[in-house]
Design a protein around this motif. Structure first.
Motif: not given
Ligand code: HPA
Ligand code: ZN
Length: 331
Positions: A57, A61, A218, A245, A249, A275
């Motif tokens: 991801f 991102y 989290h 999320s 993931l 998230d």
């Molecule tokens: N986790 C860690 N770092 C991140 C996340 C995530 O879900 N989203 C953007 N940076």
């Protein structure tokens, strides 16, 4: 139920503003800034959003945010999100942002702060929405770099509600950032950290012991360590959980397998968050709805979780009272 969940005054404590970049805006900004995207169409961007884990991801991102160049872009990004969030009944948004991901592309902190600052004032004026700002350090980059970013942010220290820690977790324990967070503490800046998303429960302990955080982002893997669960409950540490999320993931396989009911049952202070809503299939309302669909939670449970978010938000006591009153009136 959907109407109720929409009406519920929701405070969002765990959001990455760069993760709110919808494909439509990605293309608009790419055109405006002459950035070439590796996608042919908006549909192709969405189709690419299939992730195996956190790092697969993060690759997309960080590449997606290449369209963010000037203050105006950060303003448009944040306003685009605030507008959607407001329509879903979100009354308060705390946004992480990643200065190092922008500095690495030659985008100065000043542009980020100017654009986000403008959007925050506009959201307050237009939607009566309060917002907070969390400057996050990338844990897969050197701690020295994070320290330099913290020092160079001196003109903005007053504007930071907290510092945070994000990006690729495994192999980058909180202990790596003990000095940086110690410095933030000295400056009177509150601290939060991602821990126990993909990383082990030990990272949650380190975040508490060495970074002195007031919330864990989290934290779902705490359940592997019963003593840690007891500690989190006794110290009333808030977990900012992001259910959709975690599914996207592959922290959990399906929503039905998510440990949220167990976390709540264990008496932990849990909140629901989105998230990176543009990447993970929806914002706050979608996350609340997914919990309802998977766990069949009652209104009371959602009121409890929304109340916990209001209790631990970075807001004035006056605003907190106002939001608690709105929550009490919501039925
Ligand atoms: N986790 C860690 N770092 C991140 C996340 C995530 O879900 N989203 C953007 N940076
Ligand atoms: Zn996050």
């Amino acid at each position: 139920m959907r109407d109720f969940l929409k009406r519920l005054p929701k405070a969002e404590l765990h959001l990455h503003i760069e993760g709110t970049l919808e494909p439509e805006l990605m293309f608009t900004l790419a055109n405006r800034n002459g950035v070439k995207l590796p996608y042919e169409s908006i549909g192709a961007v969405r189709a690419a959003y299939e992730f195996d884990d956190l790092s697969s991801f993060l690759e997309l991102y960080y590449s997606g945010m290449s369209v963010l160049k000037r203050a105006e872009d950060f303003h448009d990004l944040a306003m685009d999100y605030f507008r959607r969030a407001h329509a879903e009944g979100v009354v308060h948004v705390e946004m992480h942002f990643d200065p190092q991901a922008h500095l690495a592309r030659g985008v100065e902190l000043e542009s980020v702060m100017e654009g986000l600052g403008l959007a925050r004032r506009e959201a307050e004026r237009e939607f009566g929405m309060s917002t907070a700002l969390i400057m996050a350090f990338l844990r897969d980059r050197p701690a020295e770099e994070a320290m330099r970013v913290l020092e160079s942010a001196a003109p903005y220290w007053e504007l930071l509600d907290a510092v945070g820690l994000d990006s690729a977790e495994v192999g980058h324990p909180p202990s790596k950032f003990a000095e940086v967070f110690q410095r933030a503490k000295m400056l009177g800046i509150p601290r939060v950290a991602h821990a126990g998303e993909e990383g082990p429960p030990e990272y949650i302990r380190e975040a508490l012991d060495l970074l002195d955080v007031c919330r864990i982002d989290h934290g779902v893997r705490c359940l592997e360590d019963p003593e840690l669960v007891t500690r989190l409950r006794e110290e009333e540490i808030v977990l900012t959980v992001c259910p959709l999320s975690n599914v996207r993931l592959k922290v959990v396989e399906r929503m039905e397998d998510h440990p949220l009911p167990e976390l709540v049952e264990a008496g932990l202070r849990v909140t629901l968050n989105s998230d990176d809503p543009a990447y993970f299939g929806g914002g706050m309302l979608a996350n609340f709805q997914a919990c309802h669909d998977a766990f069949g939670w009652s209104r009371e449970t959602f009121i409890q979780l929304a109340g916990t978010a209001i209790e631990s938000a970075f807001i004035s006591e006056r605003r907190r009272l106002e939001l608690h009153r709105r929550l009490a009136e919501c039925d």
